[in-house]
Design a protein around this motif. Structure first.
Motif, PDB file in Angstrom:
ATOM      1  N   LEU A 282       0.745  -1.212   0.192  1.00 12.60           N
ATOM      2  CA  LEU A 282      -0.245  -0.117   0.059  1.00 12.60           C
ATOM      3  C   LEU A 282       0.901   1.073   0.021  1.00 12.60           C
ATOM      4  CD1 LEU A 282      -2.684  -1.220   2.464  1.00 12.60           C
ATOM      5  CD2 LEU A 282      -3.072  -0.789  -0.097  1.00 12.60           C
ATOM      6  N   TYR A 283       1.892   1.281   0.713  1.00  9.75           N
ATOM      7  CA  TYR A 283       2.909   2.380   0.702  1.00  9.75           C
ATOM      8  C   TYR A 283       3.505   2.573  -0.701  1.00  9.75           C
ATOM      9  CZ  TYR A 283       2.822   3.036   5.915  1.00  9.75           C
ATOM     10  OH  TYR A 283       2.703   3.374   7.003  1.00  9.75           O
ATOM     11  N   ILE A 285       1.960   1.845  -3.413  1.00 14.22           N
ATOM     12  CA  ILE A 285       0.875   2.294  -4.458  1.00 14.22           C
ATOM     13  C   ILE A 285       0.766   3.798  -3.962  1.00 14.22           C
ATOM     14  CG2 ILE A 285      -1.572   2.185  -4.595  1.00 14.22           C
ATOM     15  CD1 ILE A 285      -1.341  -0.792  -4.105  1.00 14.22           C
ATOM     16  N   THR A 286       0.974   4.174  -2.946  1.00  7.71           N
ATOM     17  CA  THR A 286       0.765   5.576  -2.376  1.00  7.71           C
ATOM     18  C   THR A 286       1.944   6.456  -2.982  1.00  7.71           C
ATOM     19  OG1 THR A 286      -0.268   4.886  -0.282  1.00  7.71           O
ATOM     20  CG2 THR A 286       0.423   7.130  -0.477  1.00  7.71           C
ATOM     21  N   LEU A 289       1.202   7.024  -6.612  1.00 10.82           N
ATOM     22  CA  LEU A 289      -0.070   8.094  -6.754  1.00 10.82           C
ATOM     23  C   LEU A 289       0.897   9.372  -6.751  1.00 10.82           C
ATOM     24  CD1 LEU A 289      -2.867   6.463  -4.610  1.00 10.82           C
ATOM     25  CD2 LEU A 289      -2.769   6.671  -7.065  1.00 10.82           C
ATOM     26  N   ALA A 337      -2.059   1.175  -9.209  1.00 11.30           N
ATOM     27  CA  ALA A 337      -2.092   2.477  -8.870  1.00 11.30           C
ATOM     28  C   ALA A 337      -2.656   3.344  -9.894  1.00 11.30           C
ATOM     29  CB  ALA A 337      -0.728   3.134  -8.553  1.00 11.30           C
ATOM     30  N   ILE A 340      -6.380   3.130  -9.514  1.00 11.58           N
ATOM     31  CA  ILE A 340      -6.811   4.295  -8.585  1.00 11.58           C
ATOM     32  C   ILE A 340      -6.812   5.663  -8.766  1.00 11.58           C
ATOM     33  CG2 ILE A 340      -6.616   4.618  -6.129  1.00 11.58           C
ATOM     34  CD1 ILE A 340      -5.565   1.838  -5.678  1.00 11.58           C
ATOM     35  N   ASN A 369      -5.061   6.692   4.006  1.00  8.80           N
ATOM     36  CA  ASN A 369      -4.407   7.798   3.345  1.00  8.80           C
ATOM     37  C   ASN A 369      -4.794   7.793   1.877  1.00  8.80           C
ATOM     38  OD1 ASN A 369      -3.182   7.978   5.909  1.00  8.80           O
ATOM     39  ND2 ASN A 369      -1.393   6.736   5.503  1.00  8.80           N
ATOM     40  N   ILE A 370      -4.623   6.674   1.345  1.00  8.01           N
ATOM     41  CA  ILE A 370      -5.004   6.825  -0.311  1.00  8.01           C
ATOM     42  C   ILE A 370      -6.353   7.396  -0.628  1.00  8.01           C
ATOM     43  CG2 ILE A 370      -5.578   5.058  -2.211  1.00  8.01           C
ATOM     44  CD1 ILE A 370      -3.431   2.929  -1.012  1.00  8.01           C
ATOM     45  N   THR A 374      -6.343  11.090  -2.527  1.00 12.81           N
ATOM     46  CA  THR A 374      -6.896  11.116  -4.058  1.00 12.81           C
ATOM     47  C   THR A 374      -8.374  12.094  -3.796  1.00 12.81           C
ATOM     48  OG1 THR A 374      -7.882   8.950  -3.570  1.00 12.81           O
ATOM     49  CG2 THR A 374      -5.787   9.076  -4.723  1.00 12.81           C
TER      50      THR A 374
END
Length: 759
Positions: A282-283, A285-286, A289, A337, A340, A369-370, A374
């Protein structure tokens, strides 16, 4: 012992329904008995509350009424068909806004499981030779109070604790929490929601300032991109999956899960990561982004704190390095990513695969956070959305006074204690200033000799708690164990010194709160068997025998407690002061919190909108109105596979027809036909071949905690070096490791190192 309605003597019935704090202890045993010596049923009922919207006379005729299902947190509406005062069948309610005429197998069988031969029907105590002996309610309540009071007198007030549930109505949870913590001086108590939702609670509180799931079920149908992390709604929450299937946007469906679950099979993109690598994924992917500027910068600037710290932290998690640790290709990380980042309405959903993790809180916050960066929150089809587990885990989170003060207030704030005391009409000095120990600390308290007496209500820790053999050994150390349950055959009841028979779903009333914050009605449409009482009435009786009748004089029936809950909610994010009462909830098809007095005053006929989201204006529950972006360091697996224990064992939901410890679902012959009777373990074909194992062979699974035998199910849905067992079988938790998220204290059931051999 048989039970019949007290219709012969209106005078006796009248005296029973007037039972309150003024009734002396010596009067109560007489009031608990009908003239023929059988237990009177009128004690269960407050006048006029034989079923919501139905009088005693209308129950005698053929009728229907809608109530909320008592299994999972979806909160489906079920139409109950009543004849001569008893529900004789049910169908899904087509007009209920949650399920829209759908029901899963468990819901269809909700009435049948009430008819089992192992229902607890009379109080029983454990004799010196180990047998269970029947006793009267009077003797049971005297024994309950004398034993717990003597333990407290000898070892201190904190030597008695309770463990409760997410299965009872909110009003019963409120009563239990208030009775124990504000009356009986029992400081330590926790619920089995610690096993399923504590991580989500902690994550929401830290990120949003309040335990506030922001979504409504309509978001399943409005998203153009749905991301499921550690969630298998096709099995765990099938009606919610049906809502996904109603989505007309041809959405992207991304499933992040080590297994190729039923939900993953329907995904447009399945991300089969290594177990417990989800936080680093997830980090990454963040980071993608941020790097590609797939952000809502105005939302970040105006409604959040901590973006620069977030940016700096996730910059270390580039796609290539995370690909090596997570087992997911760098290209797939970038592709997810991009989906999203390009989505116009992205919703992110998680459940036990995230919550039941040693770093689950930070993983949940990485999901939050994501959504925040966004701008996917507060709009249709968006949100960082925790799907709750039990039917009333949300009620437990708000009202049980376990880890949070009544109404999700704080024990350590004097103004909160004062507000709660005034709402309850209790002296402020009766409200403790310290929270309870968590579930795991209570069990450690038993090990250390600090906890000597335990009251277990509507839960089954001898089956469900992690490292099961150790949990059972701890229960045997207690000086006195009380189990209050529908069934006297549960694994925990086998350890009990005293069993109190309780009514189940359909045999009492109150409110449940589902995953989307919707209050729905539980209704009494059946008579409970034998002398079994609603938990609410057991708590009333305990209050009376303990000498607290005057303090709880207002707590006469569930709806009176709902009014107390409303008073305590005023001014909080979960304010329900605008709800007129049970009939209002029933008429509206449930009501989502918050619904304030101001909302009611400005609405048309006090009818709330069917679907309501939180944070539509970007204002969160902190004083400055901003959400927090929270990050942390990655922590290593507490137990990694090695040469002795080379396989990673995962656990979770098995089939849609199983539920928790199978205390109820195993009672239905229909549900039993829909899942394997005996335990099984899913293993990959390459592992099976190396073991010389074929599908259906018995294998021995051994961890550092214990060893069990199960049937091998050879399947491509798990990866080599991994295995999966459903949590519902009694033996599964003999293998699991006692390790916990440090922030939420939730057990991490999903990863244990095991050895598998042909039996």
């Amino acid at each position: 012992m048989t039970i019949e309605a007290e219709s012969k003597s209106t005078e006796t019935a009248r005296s029973l329904t007037q039972f309150n704090s003024s009734t002396s202890r010596r009067q109560l045993p007489m009031l608990l008995q009908a003239r023929d010596g059988t237990m009177t049923r009128e004690l269960l009922l407050h006048p006029g509350q034989h079923g919501l919207g139905m009088t005693h006379e209308s129950l005698a005729a053929d009728t229907t009424t809608t109530a909320v299902c008592g299994y999972c947190s979806t909160g489906c509406g079920l139409k109950l068909h009543v004849r001569d005062g008893q529900a004789v069948g049910l169908t899904p309610e087509t007009d209920y806004p949650v399920n829209l005429g759908m029901a899963c197998p468990k819901g269809w069988e909700a009435l049948r499981v009430l008819e089992s031969d192992d229902r607890a029907t009379v109080p029983k105590r454990r004799s010196s030779d180990g047998d269970l002996v029947e006793l009267s309610w009077n003797d049971a309540l005297e024994l309950f109070c004398s034993k717990f009071k003597s333990i407290q007198a000898k070892h201190g007030n904190d030597s008695v604790a309770f463990l409760s549930t997410g299965q009872m109505p909110s009003e019963e949870m409120a009563f239990l929490g208030a009775l124990t913590r504000f009356g009986m001086n029992i400081r330590h108590g926790d619920g089995n929601t610690r096993q399923c939702m504590a991580t989500a609670v902690t994550a929401y509180k830290e990120s949003f300032g309040f335990d506030a799931p922001p979504f409504t079920y309509d978001d399943f149908e409005q998203s153009d991109c749905l991301v499921f992390i550690g969630a298998n709604p096709c099995i765990g929450h099938p009606i919610l999956w049906e809502r996904v299937l109603r989505n007309k946007n041809n959405p992207e469906i991304i499933v992040i899960d080590p297994r190729r679950t039923e939900t993953a099979m329907a995904a447009t993109d399945h991300v089969p990561l290594n177990p417990k690598s989800d936080l680093s994924l997830l980090y990454a992917i963040t980071n993608e982004l941020i790097t590609n500027d797939w952000l809502d910068r105005s939302f970040i600037r105006e409604h959040t704190h901590g973006f620069e710290q977030l940016r700096s932290h996730v910059a270390r998690f580039d796609a290539e390095s995370v690909a090596r640790s997570s087992g997911v290709s760098a290209d797939q990380i970038r592709r997810v990513a991009a989906k999203i980042g390009s989505g116009k309405a992205v919703s992110l959903w998680w459940t036990m695969g995230v919550n039941q993790s040693y770093e689950g809180t930070r993983t949940a916050q990485a999901i939050i956070n994501i959504a925040l960066i966004t701008g996917n929150i507060g709009r249709p089809g968006t949100g960082a959305n925790s799907i709750t587990g039990q039917c009333n885990a949300m009620g437990s989170r708000l009202w049980s006074s376990t880890t949070n003060l009544f109404g999700h207030h704080r024990f350590d704030l004097a103004e909160d204690r004062k507000k709660v005391a005034e709402a309850l009409h209790f002296p402020v000095e009766s409200i403790p200033s310290e929270p309870s120990w968590s579930y795991d600390r209570i069990l450690e308290g038993i090990r250390n000799g600090e906890i000597r007496g335990l009251w277990v209500v509507a839960t089954n820790p001898a089956h469900s708690w992690i490292d099961q053999d150790d949990a059972r050994e701890l229960l045997n150390r207690l000086d006195f164990l009380v189990v209050q349950d529908m069934y006297e055959s549960t694994e925990t009841a086998r350890h009990a010194d005293l069993i109190l028979p309780a009514a189940g779903w359909g045999e009492k009333e109150g409110t449940f709160i589902n995953s989307e914050r919707r209050y729905g009605m539980l209704k009494k449409v059946r008579q409970s068997p034998g002398q079994a009482l609603a938990d609410f009435q057991i708590f009333r009786a305990v209050a009376h025998y303990w000498g607290l009748g005057e303090r709880f004089a207002e707590w006469t029936d569930p709806e009176s407690v709902f009014r107390i809950m409303q008073r305590a909610s005023v001014g909080s994010p979960c304010d329900i002061s605008g709800i007129e009462g049970y009939e209002h909830i029933d008429r509206c098809g449930g009501i989502q919190w918050p619904w304030t007095a101001a909302d009611a005053a400005t609405s048309n006929d006090n009818i709330p909108p069917i679907q309501r989201r939180l944070f539509a204006d970007g204002t969160f529950c902190y004083a400055d109105g901003r959400a927090k972006l929270i990050v942390d360091e990655i922590t290593p697996l507490p137990e990694v596979p090695d040469d002795t224990y080379p396989v990673m064992l995962l656990t979770g939901r098995g089939t849609v027809s199983q539920w928790h410890t199978q205390t109820r679902t195993s009672k239905s012959p229909v549900l039993r036909k829909l899942y394997p009777k005996d335990p099984y373990i899913e293993i990959h074909s390459s592992d099976a071949q190396s073991m010389g194992v074929f599908n259906g062979d018995l294998v021995r699974i051994t961890s550092r905690r214990g060893s069990i035998v199960a049937a091998a199910m050879v399947t491509p849905t798990v990866r080599p070096g991994q295995a999966f067992m459903p949590m519902h079988y009694e033996t599964t938790n003999r293998l699991t490791l006692s390790h916990f998220d440090p922030h939420s204290r939730q057990p991490s059931y999903k990863n244990s190192a095991v050895r598998i051999e042909k039996a």
